[in-house]
Design a protein around this motif. Structure first.
Motif, PDB file in Angstrom:
ATOM      1  N   SER A  99       0.846  -1.194   0.000  1.00 27.55           N
ATOM      2  CA  SER A  99       0.000   0.000   0.000  1.00 27.55           C
ATOM      3  C   SER A  99       0.878   1.239   0.000  1.00 27.55           C
ATOM      4  CB  SER A  99      -0.937  -0.007   1.207  1.00 27.55           C
ATOM      5  OG  SER A  99      -1.871  -1.055   1.077  1.00 27.55           O
ATOM      6  N   VAL A 100       0.446   2.255  -0.717  1.00 26.56           N
ATOM      7  CA  VAL A 100       1.237   3.471  -0.894  1.00 26.56           C
ATOM      8  C   VAL A 100       0.508   4.651  -0.287  1.00 26.56           C
ATOM      9  CG1 VAL A 100       2.278   5.041  -2.576  1.00 26.56           C
ATOM     10  CG2 VAL A 100       2.273   2.578  -3.015  1.00 26.56           C
ATOM     11  N   ILE A 101       1.253   5.447   0.468  1.00 23.56           N
ATOM     12  CA  ILE A 101       0.716   6.677   1.046  1.00 23.56           C
ATOM     13  C   ILE A 101       1.258   7.866   0.262  1.00 23.56           C
ATOM     14  CG2 ILE A 101       0.719   8.206   3.059  1.00 23.56           C
ATOM     15  CD1 ILE A 101       0.875   5.718   4.813  1.00 23.56           C
ATOM     16  N   LEU A 102       0.342   8.715  -0.182  1.00 31.01           N
ATOM     17  CA  LEU A 102       0.727   9.996  -0.772  1.00 31.01           C
ATOM     18  C   LEU A 102       0.484  11.056   0.294  1.00 31.01           C
ATOM     19  CD1 LEU A 102      -0.984   9.959  -4.303  1.00 31.01           C
ATOM     20  CD2 LEU A 102       1.235   9.057  -3.654  1.00 31.01           C
ATOM     21  N   GLU A 103       1.522  11.700   0.745  1.00 32.56           N
ATOM     22  CA  GLU A 103       1.398  12.820   1.682  1.00 32.56           C
ATOM     23  C   GLU A 103       1.558  14.076   0.844  1.00 32.56           C
ATOM     24  OE1 GLU A 103       3.849  14.953   5.292  1.00 32.56           O
ATOM     25  OE2 GLU A 103       4.358  12.895   4.797  1.00 32.56           O
ATOM     26  N   ILE A 104       0.421  14.653   0.448  1.00 33.69           N
ATOM     27  CA  ILE A 104       0.463  15.757  -0.505  1.00 33.69           C
ATOM     28  C   ILE A 104      -0.432  16.913  -0.068  1.00 33.69           C
ATOM     29  CG2 ILE A 104       1.143  14.368  -2.500  1.00 33.69           C
ATOM     30  CD1 ILE A 104      -1.733  14.111  -3.316  1.00 33.69           C
ATOM     31  N   GLU A 105      -0.128  18.063  -0.608  1.00 35.48           N
ATOM     32  CA  GLU A 105      -0.919  19.258  -0.324  1.00 35.48           C
ATOM     33  C   GLU A 105      -2.298  19.121  -0.980  1.00 35.48           C
ATOM     34  OE1 GLU A 105       0.018  21.720   1.701  1.00 35.48           O
ATOM     35  OE2 GLU A 105       1.964  20.798   2.021  1.00 35.48           O
ATOM     36  N   ILE A 106      -3.188  19.993  -0.606  1.00 35.05           N
ATOM     37  CA  ILE A 106      -4.576  19.939  -1.052  1.00 35.05           C
ATOM     38  C   ILE A 106      -4.704  20.007  -2.566  1.00 35.05           C
ATOM     39  CG2 ILE A 106      -6.783  21.154  -0.973  1.00 35.05           C
ATOM     40  CD1 ILE A 106      -5.830  21.998   1.909  1.00 35.05           C
ATOM     41  N   GLN A 107      -3.927  20.871  -3.201  1.00 33.78           N
ATOM     42  CA  GLN A 107      -3.995  21.018  -4.656  1.00 33.78           C
ATOM     43  C   GLN A 107      -3.755  19.665  -5.337  1.00 33.78           C
ATOM     44  OE1 GLN A 107      -1.096  23.776  -6.205  1.00 33.78           O
ATOM     45  NE2 GLN A 107      -1.835  23.592  -8.285  1.00 33.78           N
ATOM     46  N   GLY A 108      -2.740  18.951  -4.898  1.00 33.86           N
ATOM     47  CA  GLY A 108      -2.439  17.648  -5.480  1.00 33.86           C
ATOM     48  C   GLY A 108      -3.500  16.614  -5.172  1.00 33.86           C
ATOM     49  N   ALA A 109      -4.001  16.623  -3.931  1.00 33.30           N
ATOM     50  CA  ALA A 109      -5.034  15.661  -3.544  1.00 33.30           C
ATOM     51  C   ALA A 109      -6.301  15.857  -4.370  1.00 33.30           C
ATOM     52  CB  ALA A 109      -5.355  15.785  -2.059  1.00 33.30           C
ATOM     53  N   LEU A 110      -6.675  17.098  -4.610  1.00 32.76           N
ATOM     54  CA  LEU A 110      -7.862  17.363  -5.417  1.00 32.76           C
ATOM     55  C   LEU A 110      -7.659  16.904  -6.854  1.00 32.76           C
ATOM     56  CD1 LEU A 110      -8.943  20.842  -3.999  1.00 32.76           C
ATOM     57  CD2 LEU A 110     -10.083  18.638  -3.669  1.00 32.76           C
ATOM     58  N   LYS A 111      -6.432  17.041  -7.375  1.00 31.48           N
ATOM     59  CA  LYS A 111      -6.154  16.558  -8.731  1.00 31.48           C
ATOM     60  C   LYS A 111      -6.283  15.034  -8.795  1.00 31.48           C
ATOM     61  CE  LYS A 111      -3.148  20.222 -10.424  1.00 31.48           C
ATOM     62  NZ  LYS A 111      -1.808  20.561 -10.890  1.00 31.48           N
ATOM     63  N   VAL A 112      -5.751  14.338  -7.801  1.00 36.78           N
ATOM     64  CA  VAL A 112      -5.858  12.880  -7.780  1.00 36.78           C
ATOM     65  C   VAL A 112      -7.321  12.476  -7.631  1.00 36.78           C
ATOM     66  CG1 VAL A 112      -5.225  10.748  -6.567  1.00 36.78           C
ATOM     67  CG2 VAL A 112      -3.525  12.542  -6.907  1.00 36.78           C
ATOM     68  N   LYS A 113      -8.037  13.135  -6.742  1.00 39.24           N
ATOM     69  CA  LYS A 113      -9.466  12.834  -6.520  1.00 39.24           C
ATOM     70  C   LYS A 113     -10.261  13.055  -7.805  1.00 39.24           C
ATOM     71  CE  LYS A 113     -13.285  12.530  -3.858  1.00 39.24           C
ATOM     72  NZ  LYS A 113     -13.833  11.237  -3.574  1.00 39.24           N
ATOM     73  N   GLU A 114      -9.935  14.110  -8.531  1.00 41.72           N
ATOM     74  CA  GLU A 114     -10.615  14.401  -9.791  1.00 41.72           C
ATOM     75  C   GLU A 114     -10.347  13.307 -10.821  1.00 41.72           C
ATOM     76  OE1 GLU A 114      -9.512  17.609 -13.068  1.00 41.72           O
ATOM     77  OE2 GLU A 114     -10.413  18.542 -11.301  1.00 41.72           O
ATOM     78  N   ARG A 115      -9.122  12.828 -10.873  1.00 41.82           N
ATOM     79  CA  ARG A 115      -8.755  11.783 -11.835  1.00 41.82           C
ATOM     80  C   ARG A 115      -9.286  10.416 -11.435  1.00 41.82           C
ATOM     81  NH1 ARG A 115      -2.725  11.625 -13.579  1.00 41.82           N
ATOM     82  NH2 ARG A 115      -3.667  10.155 -15.013  1.00 41.82           N
TER      83      ARG A 115
END
Length: 158
Positions: A99-115
């Motif tokens: 399992s992989v954890i991405l510790e990222i800022e909100i801008q990046g998290a929203l991009k991943v969530k969108e994709r």
């Protein structure tokens, strides 16, 4: 190789809210079950940093070519430098059952969530059959109201 695919977990929140504290506790508790994603960046390495350990250090031209080739799950530009999450690194770990954890800022998290808005998506994005979004918020600044855009779980470190 593990027969079960790893899970993608995104830990996000504004700077200084305690994302690193949550990640540290996860690794202290489940150290054999998770890998922290290594980001790519165009910034220069700081003293003691090694390529492929803290970051993958890339020239701006190489980073921009990787953007054109869709080789990042997400990327952003901060203070004249690019930062991004390399797909190949994440996919490789997940394929190994890690399992992989991405510790990222909100801008990046929203991009991943969108994709990757759901657990089962079409095409290449089927890579993420299992994923969690975790929002870390500061209880004082009222950012919890934004959590509905991202999480499966919300943590406050108060």
């Amino acid at each position: 190789m593990n027969n079960q695919r790893g899970m993608l977990t995104i830990i996000s929140g504004f700077s200084g809210t305690g994302k690193g504290t949550v990640v540290k506790e996860i690794f202290n508790t489940y150290k054999n079950d998770y890998s922290l994603s290594i980001s790519a960046t165009t910034r220069k390495p700081r003293e003691g940093e090694e390529d492929g350990v803290q970051y993958f250090f890339l020239d701006k031209e190489v980073f921009e070519q990787k953007i054109k080739e869709n080789q990042f799950l997400e990327y952003a530009q901060y203070v004249d430098n690019y930062y991004g999450t390399p797909k190949d690194f994440v996919y490789s770990k997940l394929d190994q059952g890690i399992s992989v954890i991405l510790e990222i800022e909100i801008q990046g998290a929203l991009k991943v969530k969108e994709r990757f808005p759901t657990h089962a998506v079409d095409g290449e994005e089927e890579q993420f059959e299992k994923s969690d979004y975790i929002w870390v918020c500061d209880p004082v600044d009222g950012t919890a109201m934004y959590a509905r855009h991202i999480p499966v779980a919300v943590f406050s470190l108060a």
